[in-house]
Enzyme design. Sequence first.
Site, PDB file in Angstrom:
ATOM      1  N   SER A  97       0.798  -1.129  -0.021  1.00 59.02           N
ATOM      2  CA  SER A  97       0.060  -0.037   0.068  1.00 59.02           C
ATOM      3  C   SER A  97       0.812   1.326   0.050  1.00 59.02           C
ATOM      4  O   SER A  97       0.385   2.350  -0.238  1.00 59.02           O
ATOM      5  CB  SER A  97      -0.917  -0.076   1.375  1.00 59.02           C
ATOM      6  OG  SER A  97      -1.555  -1.012   1.344  1.00 59.02           O
ATOM      7  N   HIS A 126      -1.375  -2.696  -7.216  1.00 57.53           N
ATOM      8  CA  HIS A 126      -2.157  -2.468  -6.223  1.00 57.53           C
ATOM      9  C   HIS A 126      -3.449  -2.911  -6.090  1.00 57.53           C
ATOM     10  O   HIS A 126      -4.037  -1.786  -6.940  1.00 57.53           O
ATOM     11  CB  HIS A 126      -1.666  -0.945  -5.720  1.00 57.53           C
ATOM     12  CG  HIS A 126      -2.323  -0.574  -4.277  1.00 57.53           C
ATOM     13  ND1 HIS A 126      -2.470   0.879  -4.095  1.00 57.53           N
ATOM     14  CD2 HIS A 126      -2.515  -1.317  -3.182  1.00 57.53           C
ATOM     15  CE1 HIS A 126      -3.204   0.987  -2.876  1.00 57.53           C
ATOM     16  NE2 HIS A 126      -3.152  -0.348  -2.231  1.00 57.53           N
ATOM     17  N   GLU A 159      -3.686  -0.142  -9.500  1.00 61.57           N
ATOM     18  CA  GLU A 159      -3.022   0.816  -9.520  1.00 61.57           C
ATOM     19  C   GLU A 159      -1.538   0.015 -10.180  1.00 61.57           C
ATOM     20  O   GLU A 159      -1.267  -0.854  -9.269  1.00 61.57           O
ATOM     21  CB  GLU A 159      -2.564   1.604  -8.222  1.00 61.57           C
ATOM     22  CG  GLU A 159      -3.338   2.849  -8.052  1.00 61.57           C
ATOM     23  CD  GLU A 159      -2.882   3.389  -6.765  1.00 61.57           C
ATOM     24  OE1 GLU A 159      -2.509   4.807  -6.895  1.00 61.57           O
ATOM     25  OE2 GLU A 159      -2.764   3.017  -5.692  1.00 61.57           O
ATOM     26  N   ASN A 188      -3.851   6.323  -1.931  1.00 63.61           N
ATOM     27  CA  ASN A 188      -3.747   6.544  -0.702  1.00 63.61           C
ATOM     28  C   ASN A 188      -3.148   8.175  -0.533  1.00 63.61           C
ATOM     29  O   ASN A 188      -3.421   8.669   0.766  1.00 63.61           O
ATOM     30  CB  ASN A 188      -2.792   5.568   0.182  1.00 63.61           C
ATOM     31  CG  ASN A 188      -3.413   4.248   0.206  1.00 63.61           C
ATOM     32  OD1 ASN A 188      -4.499   4.210   0.856  1.00 63.61           O
ATOM     33  ND2 ASN A 188      -2.839   3.035  -0.071  1.00 63.61           N
TER      34      ASN A 188
HETATM   35  N1  LIG Z   1      -5.961  -4.846   3.523  1.00 69.32           N
HETATM   36  C1  LIG Z   1      -6.369  -3.902   2.649  1.00 69.32           C
HETATM   37  O1  LIG Z   1      -7.156  -3.376   2.398  1.00 69.32           O
HETATM   38  C2  LIG Z   1      -5.140  -3.721   1.524  1.00 69.32           C
HETATM   39  C3  LIG Z   1      -5.296  -2.777   0.340  1.00 69.32           C
HETATM   40  C4  LIG Z   1      -4.429  -2.646  -0.480  1.00 69.32           C
HETATM   41  C5  LIG Z   1      -3.090  -3.186  -0.241  1.00 69.32           C
HETATM   42  N2  LIG Z   1      -2.831  -3.904   0.772  1.00 69.32           N
HETATM   43  C6  LIG Z   1      -1.514  -4.475   1.264  1.00 69.32           C
HETATM   44  O2  LIG Z   1      -1.352  -6.069   0.742  1.00 69.32           O
HETATM   45  C7  LIG Z   1      -0.566  -6.610   1.444  1.00 69.32           C
HETATM   46  C8  LIG Z   1      -1.076  -7.671   2.715  1.00 69.32           C
HETATM   47  O3  LIG Z   1      -2.277  -6.807   3.482  1.00 69.32           O
HETATM   48  P1  LIG Z   1      -3.305  -8.056   4.115  1.00 69.32           P
HETATM   49  O4  LIG Z   1      -4.422  -7.156   4.708  1.00 69.32           O
HETATM   50  O5  LIG Z   1      -3.845  -9.010   3.317  1.00 69.32           O
HETATM   51  O6  LIG Z   1      -2.577  -8.563   5.330  1.00 69.32           O
HETATM   52  P2  LIG Z   1      -2.917  -9.895   6.065  1.00 69.32           P
HETATM   53  O7  LIG Z   1      -2.366  -9.507   7.588  1.00 69.32           O
HETATM   54  O8  LIG Z   1      -4.419 -10.160   6.041  1.00 69.32           O
HETATM   55  O9  LIG Z   1      -2.135 -11.059   5.424  1.00 69.32           O
HETATM   56  C9  LIG Z   1      -0.722 -10.989   5.415  1.00 69.32           C
HETATM   57  C10 LIG Z   1      -0.359 -12.392   5.133  1.00 69.32           C
HETATM   58  O10 LIG Z   1       1.044 -12.639   4.973  1.00 69.32           O
HETATM   59  C11 LIG Z   1       1.564 -13.699   5.487  1.00 69.32           C
HETATM   60  N3  LIG Z   1       2.978 -13.696   5.845  1.00 69.32           N
HETATM   61  C12 LIG Z   1       3.658 -13.120   6.560  1.00 69.32           C
HETATM   62  N4  LIG Z   1       4.985 -13.359   6.334  1.00 69.32           N
HETATM   63  C13 LIG Z   1       5.219 -13.924   5.088  1.00 69.32           C
HETATM   64  C14 LIG Z   1       5.927 -14.687   4.489  1.00 69.32           C
HETATM   65  N5  LIG Z   1       7.407 -14.371   4.752  1.00 69.32           N
HETATM   66  N6  LIG Z   1       5.719 -15.460   3.615  1.00 69.32           N
HETATM   67  C15 LIG Z   1       4.515 -15.673   3.191  1.00 69.32           C
HETATM   68  N7  LIG Z   1       3.449 -15.269   3.807  1.00 69.32           N
HETATM   69  C16 LIG Z   1       3.768 -14.399   4.768  1.00 69.32           C
HETATM   70  C17 LIG Z   1       0.872 -13.806   6.873  1.00 69.32           C
HETATM   71  O11 LIG Z   1       0.972 -15.231   7.507  1.00 69.32           O
HETATM   72  C18 LIG Z   1      -0.593 -13.400   6.550  1.00 69.32           C
HETATM   73  O12 LIG Z   1      -1.253 -14.570   6.239  1.00 69.32           O
HETATM   74  C19 LIG Z   1       0.142  -5.414   2.464  1.00 69.32           C
HETATM   75  O13 LIG Z   1       1.455  -5.114   1.825  1.00 69.32           O
HETATM   76  C20 LIG Z   1      -0.800  -4.187   2.580  1.00 69.32           C
HETATM   77  O14 LIG Z   1      -0.393  -3.031   2.440  1.00 69.32           O
HETATM   78  C21 LIG Z   1      -3.796  -4.255   1.809  1.00 69.32           C
END
Ligand SMILES: NC(=O)c1ccc[n+]([C@@H]2O[C@H](COP(=O)([O-])OP(=O)(O)OC[C@H]3O[C@@H](n4cnc5c(N)ncnc54)[C@H](O)[C@@H]3O)[C@@H](O)[C@H]2O)c1
Length: 297
Positions: free
Chosen positions: A119, A140, A152, A190
Amino acid sequence: MIRNIVVIGAGTMGNGIAHTFAQSGFKVNLVDVSQEALDRGLKTITTNLDRILAKGNLTEEQKAETLGNINTFTALQDAVSSADLIVEAATENQELKLKIFGQMDEFAPENCILATNTSSISITKIAAATKRADKVIGMHFMNPVPIMKLVEIIKGYSTSKETFDAIYEMSKTLGKVPVEVNDYPGFVANRILMPMINESIETLYNGVAGVEEIDTVMKLGMAHPMGPLQLADFIGLDVCLAILNVMYDGFKNPKYAPNPLLVNMVMAGKLGVKSGEGFYDYSEGKKAEKVAKMFLK
Ligand SMILES: NC(=O)c1ccc[n+]([C@@H]2O[C@H](COP(=O)([O-])OP(=O)(O)OC[C@H]3O[C@@H](n4cnc5c(N)ncnc54)[C@H](O)[C@@H]3O)[C@@H](O)[C@H]2O)c1
Protein backbone atom coordinates in the site's frame (compact mmCIF):
# COMPACT_ATOMS: atom_id res chain seq x y z
CA MET A 1 3.37 -15.18 -21.89
CA ILE A 2 2.14 -15.07 -18.30
CA ARG A 3 0.50 -18.36 -17.25
CA ASN A 4 1.82 -19.53 -13.89
CA ILE A 5 1.11 -17.21 -10.99
CA VAL A 6 2.45 -17.32 -7.44
CA VAL A 7 0.76 -15.27 -4.70
CA ILE A 8 2.76 -14.75 -1.50
CA GLY A 9 0.54 -14.29 1.57
CA ALA A 10 -2.96 -15.79 1.98
CA GLY A 11 -4.44 -13.01 4.13
CA THR A 12 -7.16 -10.49 3.25
CA MET A 13 -5.54 -9.42 -0.02
CA GLY A 14 -3.62 -12.59 -0.94
CA ASN A 15 -6.65 -14.87 -1.00
CA GLY A 16 -8.59 -12.30 -3.04
CA ILE A 17 -5.74 -11.99 -5.55
CA ALA A 18 -5.39 -15.79 -5.83
CA HIS A 19 -9.17 -16.10 -6.32
CA THR A 20 -9.19 -13.46 -9.06
CA PHE A 21 -6.35 -15.05 -11.05
CA ALA A 22 -7.73 -18.59 -10.62
CA GLN A 23 -11.21 -17.57 -11.75
CA SER A 24 -9.65 -16.07 -14.88
CA GLY A 25 -8.07 -19.43 -15.72
CA PHE A 26 -4.52 -18.93 -14.39
CA LYS A 27 -2.73 -21.62 -12.37
CA VAL A 28 -1.98 -20.18 -8.94
CA ASN A 29 0.43 -21.33 -6.25
CA LEU A 30 -0.63 -19.66 -3.00
CA VAL A 31 2.13 -19.39 -0.38
CA ASP A 32 1.94 -18.50 3.30
CA VAL A 33 4.27 -19.20 6.22
CA SER A 34 1.18 -20.19 8.18
CA GLN A 35 -0.78 -23.35 7.25
CA GLU A 36 -3.69 -21.90 9.22
CA ALA A 37 -3.68 -18.77 7.01
CA LEU A 38 -3.70 -21.00 3.89
CA ASP A 39 -6.67 -23.01 5.23
CA ARG A 40 -8.52 -19.80 6.14
CA GLY A 41 -7.69 -18.30 2.74
CA LEU A 42 -9.07 -21.31 0.84
CA LYS A 43 -12.20 -21.26 3.01
CA THR A 44 -12.74 -17.56 2.21
CA ILE A 45 -12.26 -18.21 -1.51
CA THR A 46 -14.82 -21.05 -1.39
CA THR A 47 -17.33 -18.88 0.49
CA ASN A 48 -16.86 -16.03 -1.98
CA LEU A 49 -17.26 -18.38 -4.97
CA ASP A 50 -20.48 -19.73 -3.41
CA ARG A 51 -21.76 -16.16 -3.15
CA ILE A 52 -21.05 -15.52 -6.87
CA LEU A 53 -22.65 -18.89 -7.71
CA ALA A 54 -25.79 -18.02 -5.71
CA LYS A 55 -26.13 -14.83 -7.75
CA GLY A 56 -26.06 -16.92 -10.93
CA ASN A 57 -22.75 -15.47 -12.14
CA LEU A 58 -20.81 -18.76 -11.94
CA THR A 59 -21.55 -22.45 -12.58
CA GLU A 60 -20.65 -25.37 -10.29
CA GLU A 61 -18.09 -26.44 -12.93
CA GLN A 62 -16.47 -23.00 -12.99
CA LYS A 63 -16.31 -23.02 -9.20
CA ALA A 64 -14.61 -26.46 -9.23
CA GLU A 65 -12.24 -25.30 -12.00
CA THR A 66 -11.31 -22.16 -10.06
CA LEU A 67 -10.56 -24.13 -6.87
CA GLY A 68 -8.68 -26.72 -8.98
CA ASN A 69 -6.42 -23.95 -10.29
CA ILE A 70 -5.11 -23.19 -6.77
CA ASN A 71 -2.37 -25.12 -4.97
CA THR A 72 -1.05 -24.16 -1.54
CA PHE A 73 2.52 -24.12 -0.20
CA THR A 74 4.27 -23.15 3.01
CA ALA A 75 7.74 -22.93 1.41
CA LEU A 76 8.36 -20.18 -1.14
CA GLN A 77 11.20 -22.08 -2.80
CA ASP A 78 8.92 -25.03 -3.69
CA ALA A 79 6.21 -22.77 -5.17
CA VAL A 80 8.13 -20.43 -7.50
CA SER A 81 10.27 -22.72 -9.69
CA SER A 82 8.08 -22.31 -12.80
CA ALA A 83 6.47 -18.92 -12.03
CA ASP A 84 5.91 -16.31 -14.76
CA LEU A 85 4.60 -13.74 -12.27
CA ILE A 86 4.79 -13.54 -8.48
CA VAL A 87 2.46 -11.16 -6.66
CA GLU A 88 3.64 -10.52 -3.12
CA ALA A 89 0.83 -9.72 -0.64
CA ALA A 90 2.50 -10.49 2.68
CA THR A 91 2.27 -8.33 5.80
CA GLU A 92 3.01 -4.60 5.27
CA ASN A 93 6.51 -4.52 6.75
CA GLN A 94 9.50 -3.18 4.84
CA GLU A 95 12.12 -5.55 6.28
CA LEU A 96 9.89 -8.55 5.58
CA LYS A 97 9.21 -7.49 1.99
CA LEU A 98 12.91 -6.88 1.28
CA LYS A 99 13.68 -10.38 2.59
CA ILE A 100 10.89 -12.00 0.54
CA PHE A 101 12.01 -10.19 -2.64
CA GLY A 102 15.58 -11.41 -2.05
CA GLN A 103 14.24 -14.98 -1.91
CA MET A 104 11.94 -14.51 -4.91
CA ASP A 105 14.92 -13.23 -6.91
CA GLU A 106 17.04 -16.19 -5.87
CA PHE A 107 14.51 -18.97 -6.58
CA ALA A 108 12.22 -17.73 -9.38
CA PRO A 109 13.09 -18.16 -13.10
CA GLU A 110 15.17 -15.37 -14.64
CA ASN A 111 12.27 -13.97 -16.70
CA CYS A 112 9.70 -14.02 -13.92
CA ILE A 113 8.12 -10.64 -13.09
CA LEU A 114 8.08 -9.78 -9.38
CA ALA A 115 5.11 -7.63 -8.30
CA THR A 116 4.11 -6.28 -4.90
CA ASN A 117 0.69 -5.32 -3.59
CA THR A 118 2.21 -2.94 -1.01
CA SER A 119 0.00 0.00 0.00
CA SER A 120 2.86 2.38 0.65
CA ILE A 121 6.38 0.96 0.57
CA SER A 122 8.65 2.26 -2.23
CA ILE A 123 8.69 -0.05 -5.28
CA THR A 124 12.16 1.31 -6.09
CA LYS A 125 13.45 0.29 -2.64
CA ILE A 126 11.91 -3.20 -2.93
CA ALA A 127 13.39 -3.58 -6.44
CA ALA A 128 16.84 -2.74 -5.07
CA ALA A 129 16.68 -5.93 -2.97
CA THR A 130 16.81 -7.92 -6.25
CA LYS A 131 19.13 -8.23 -9.25
CA ARG A 132 16.23 -7.64 -11.67
CA ALA A 133 14.92 -4.16 -10.81
CA ASP A 134 13.61 -3.83 -14.39
CA LYS A 135 11.19 -6.71 -13.66
CA VAL A 136 9.86 -5.36 -10.34
CA ILE A 137 6.54 -3.49 -10.31
CA GLY A 138 3.65 -2.50 -8.03
CA MET A 139 0.27 -4.14 -8.55
CA HIS A 140 -1.95 -2.42 -6.00
CA PHE A 141 -5.27 -4.27 -5.87
CA MET A 142 -8.14 -2.89 -3.82
CA ASN A 143 -10.11 -4.71 -1.11
CA PRO A 144 -12.23 -6.83 -1.72
CA VAL A 145 -10.14 -7.90 -4.71
CA PRO A 146 -12.70 -10.05 -6.60
CA ILE A 147 -15.12 -7.09 -6.63
CA MET A 148 -13.06 -3.91 -6.89
CA LYS A 149 -12.16 -2.97 -10.47
CA LEU A 150 -9.10 -0.78 -9.90
CA VAL A 151 -5.48 -1.88 -9.98
CA GLU A 152 -2.84 0.84 -9.57
CA ILE A 153 0.14 -0.26 -11.67
CA ILE A 154 3.17 1.40 -10.10
CA LYS A 155 6.39 1.85 -12.03
CA GLY A 156 9.54 1.85 -9.91
CA TYR A 157 12.49 3.98 -11.01
CA SER A 158 13.97 1.06 -12.98
CA THR A 159 10.80 -0.81 -14.08
CA SER A 160 11.10 -1.51 -17.82
CA LYS A 161 8.45 -0.60 -20.38
CA GLU A 162 8.25 -4.30 -21.28
CA THR A 163 7.37 -5.24 -17.68
CA PHE A 164 4.87 -2.39 -17.38
CA ASP A 165 3.12 -3.27 -20.66
CA ALA A 166 2.90 -6.98 -19.75
CA ILE A 167 1.30 -6.26 -16.35
CA TYR A 168 -0.97 -3.50 -17.66
CA GLU A 169 -2.38 -5.77 -20.39
CA MET A 170 -2.60 -8.79 -18.08
CA SER A 171 -4.66 -6.80 -15.54
CA LYS A 172 -7.28 -6.25 -18.25
CA THR A 173 -7.58 -10.01 -18.79
CA LEU A 174 -8.55 -10.24 -15.08
CA GLY A 175 -11.47 -7.89 -15.82
CA LYS A 176 -9.73 -5.06 -13.94
CA VAL A 177 -9.09 -1.47 -14.91
CA PRO A 178 -5.35 -0.74 -14.62
CA VAL A 179 -4.14 2.81 -13.98
CA GLU A 180 -0.52 3.87 -14.58
CA VAL A 181 1.12 5.51 -11.58
CA ASN A 182 4.67 6.60 -10.67
CA ASP A 183 6.46 5.51 -7.52
CA TYR A 184 6.06 8.26 -4.91
CA PRO A 185 4.81 7.85 -1.31
CA GLY A 186 1.16 6.77 -1.14
CA PHE A 187 1.03 6.38 -4.95
CA VAL A 188 -2.32 7.98 -5.98
CA ALA A 189 -5.06 6.14 -4.07
CA ASN A 190 -3.64 6.55 -0.58
CA ARG A 191 -2.06 9.94 -1.22
CA ILE A 192 -5.55 11.33 -1.73
CA LEU A 193 -7.56 9.04 0.56
CA MET A 194 -5.35 9.16 3.68
CA PRO A 195 -5.29 12.98 4.08
CA MET A 196 -9.10 12.90 3.82
CA ILE A 197 -9.33 10.24 6.53
CA ASN A 198 -6.78 12.11 8.67
CA GLU A 199 -8.74 15.38 8.27
CA SER A 200 -11.95 13.59 9.29
CA ILE A 201 -10.20 12.40 12.45
CA GLU A 202 -8.91 15.98 13.05
CA THR A 203 -12.49 17.26 12.67
CA LEU A 204 -13.64 14.77 15.31
CA TYR A 205 -10.60 15.54 17.54
CA ASN A 206 -11.40 19.27 17.39
CA GLY A 207 -14.97 18.56 18.51
CA VAL A 208 -16.51 20.02 15.37
CA ALA A 209 -18.88 17.06 14.99
CA GLY A 210 -19.33 13.43 16.10
CA VAL A 211 -18.49 10.21 14.29
CA GLU A 212 -21.92 9.60 12.79
CA GLU A 213 -22.28 13.29 11.84
CA ILE A 214 -18.95 13.45 10.00
CA ASP A 215 -19.70 10.23 8.12
CA THR A 216 -23.23 11.40 7.28
CA VAL A 217 -21.94 14.69 5.85
CA MET A 218 -19.58 12.84 3.53
CA LYS A 219 -22.10 10.15 2.56
CA LEU A 220 -25.10 12.37 1.87
CA GLY A 221 -23.23 15.54 0.92
CA MET A 222 -20.53 14.08 -1.32
CA ALA A 223 -22.26 10.84 -2.40
CA HIS A 224 -19.53 8.68 -0.87
CA PRO A 225 -20.85 5.14 -0.36
CA MET A 226 -19.20 4.98 3.06
CA GLY A 227 -18.14 7.70 5.53
CA PRO A 228 -14.36 8.26 5.94
CA LEU A 229 -14.29 7.17 9.60
CA GLN A 230 -16.06 3.93 8.84
CA LEU A 231 -13.78 3.37 5.85
CA ALA A 232 -10.79 3.87 8.17
CA ASP A 233 -12.26 1.18 10.47
CA PHE A 234 -12.52 -1.18 7.49
CA ILE A 235 -8.99 -0.52 6.25
CA GLY A 236 -7.58 -0.85 9.79
CA LEU A 237 -6.44 2.15 11.83
CA ASP A 238 -2.94 0.66 12.16
CA VAL A 239 -2.72 0.46 8.36
CA CYS A 240 -3.92 4.09 8.01
CA LEU A 241 -1.31 5.20 10.56
CA ALA A 242 1.47 3.28 8.80
CA ILE A 243 0.60 4.80 5.41
CA LEU A 244 0.40 8.36 6.82
CA ASN A 245 3.81 7.85 8.45
CA VAL A 246 5.31 6.69 5.14
CA MET A 247 3.96 9.86 3.43
CA TYR A 248 5.04 12.10 6.33
CA ASP A 249 8.59 10.67 6.22
CA GLY A 250 8.70 10.54 2.42
CA PHE A 251 7.58 14.13 1.74
CA LYS A 252 8.84 15.71 5.01
CA ASN A 253 5.58 17.65 4.94
CA PRO A 254 3.58 18.27 8.16
CA LYS A 255 0.31 18.05 6.25
CA TYR A 256 0.65 14.26 6.35
CA ALA A 257 1.34 14.10 10.13
CA PRO A 258 -1.06 11.55 11.68
CA ASN A 259 -3.60 13.09 14.05
CA PRO A 260 -2.81 12.33 17.73
CA LEU A 261 -6.22 10.67 18.19
CA LEU A 262 -5.37 8.14 15.46
CA VAL A 263 -2.00 7.47 17.14
CA ASN A 264 -3.72 7.03 20.53
CA MET A 265 -6.36 4.67 19.18
CA VAL A 266 -3.73 2.45 17.54
CA MET A 267 -1.67 2.39 20.76
CA ALA A 268 -4.86 1.40 22.63
CA GLY A 269 -5.41 -1.50 20.21
CA LYS A 270 -8.59 0.07 18.75
CA LEU A 271 -7.84 -0.90 15.15
CA GLY A 272 -11.35 -0.90 13.66
CA VAL A 273 -13.30 -3.89 12.37
CA LYS A 274 -10.45 -6.38 12.87
CA SER A 275 -10.13 -5.63 16.62
CA GLY A 276 -13.89 -5.19 17.19
CA GLU A 277 -13.68 -1.46 17.90
CA GLY A 278 -12.48 1.67 16.15
CA PHE A 279 -14.62 4.73 15.53
CA TYR A 280 -17.56 2.33 15.78
CA ASP A 281 -18.20 -0.67 17.98
CA TYR A 282 -18.31 -3.93 16.00
CA SER A 283 -18.62 -6.29 18.95
CA GLU A 284 -21.56 -8.67 18.58
CA GLY A 285 -22.52 -7.10 15.27
CA LYS A 286 -23.05 -3.65 16.82
CA LYS A 287 -22.27 -0.37 15.06
CA ALA A 288 -22.53 2.19 17.84
CA GLU A 289 -20.93 5.59 18.28
CA LYS A 290 -17.87 5.37 20.51
CA VAL A 291 -15.06 7.85 20.23
CA ALA A 292 -17.18 10.97 19.77
CA LYS A 293 -18.27 10.67 23.38
CA MET A 294 -14.74 11.51 24.43
CA PHE A 295 -15.01 14.94 22.86
CA LEU A 296 -18.65 15.96 22.54
CA LYS A 297 -20.93 16.77 25.47
N1 LIG B 1 -6.04 -4.77 3.61
C1 LIG B 1 -6.22 -3.90 2.64
O1 LIG B 1 -7.29 -3.27 2.51
C2 LIG B 1 -5.12 -3.68 1.63
C3 LIG B 1 -5.43 -3.00 0.43
C4 LIG B 1 -4.43 -2.84 -0.54
C5 LIG B 1 -3.16 -3.34 -0.28
N2 LIG B 1 -2.87 -3.99 0.90
C6 LIG B 1 -1.51 -4.52 1.07
O2 LIG B 1 -1.55 -5.94 0.86
C7 LIG B 1 -0.54 -6.58 1.64
C8 LIG B 1 -1.19 -7.66 2.49
O3 LIG B 1 -2.15 -7.05 3.34
P1 LIG B 1 -3.33 -7.89 4.04
O4 LIG B 1 -4.32 -6.88 4.53
O5 LIG B 1 -3.73 -9.00 3.15
O6 LIG B 1 -2.53 -8.51 5.30
P2 LIG B 1 -2.92 -9.77 6.18
O7 LIG B 1 -2.31 -9.52 7.52
O8 LIG B 1 -4.38 -10.07 6.10
O9 LIG B 1 -2.16 -10.99 5.46
C9 LIG B 1 -0.76 -11.08 5.38
C10 LIG B 1 -0.38 -12.56 5.25
O10 LIG B 1 1.02 -12.63 4.96
C11 LIG B 1 1.51 -13.80 5.58
N3 LIG B 1 2.97 -13.74 5.66
C12 LIG B 1 3.76 -13.06 6.55
N4 LIG B 1 5.05 -13.29 6.28
C13 LIG B 1 5.09 -14.12 5.20
C14 LIG B 1 6.15 -14.71 4.44
N5 LIG B 1 7.44 -14.50 4.75
N6 LIG B 1 5.83 -15.51 3.40
C15 LIG B 1 4.53 -15.75 3.09
N7 LIG B 1 3.49 -15.21 3.76
C16 LIG B 1 3.77 -14.41 4.81
C17 LIG B 1 0.81 -13.82 6.93
O11 LIG B 1 0.85 -15.12 7.53
C18 LIG B 1 -0.61 -13.38 6.53
O12 LIG B 1 -1.43 -14.51 6.25
C19 LIG B 1 0.15 -5.48 2.43
O13 LIG B 1 1.31 -5.09 1.74
C20 LIG B 1 -0.89 -4.36 2.45
O14 LIG B 1 -0.32 -3.09 2.58
C21 LIG B 1 -3.83 -4.18 1.85
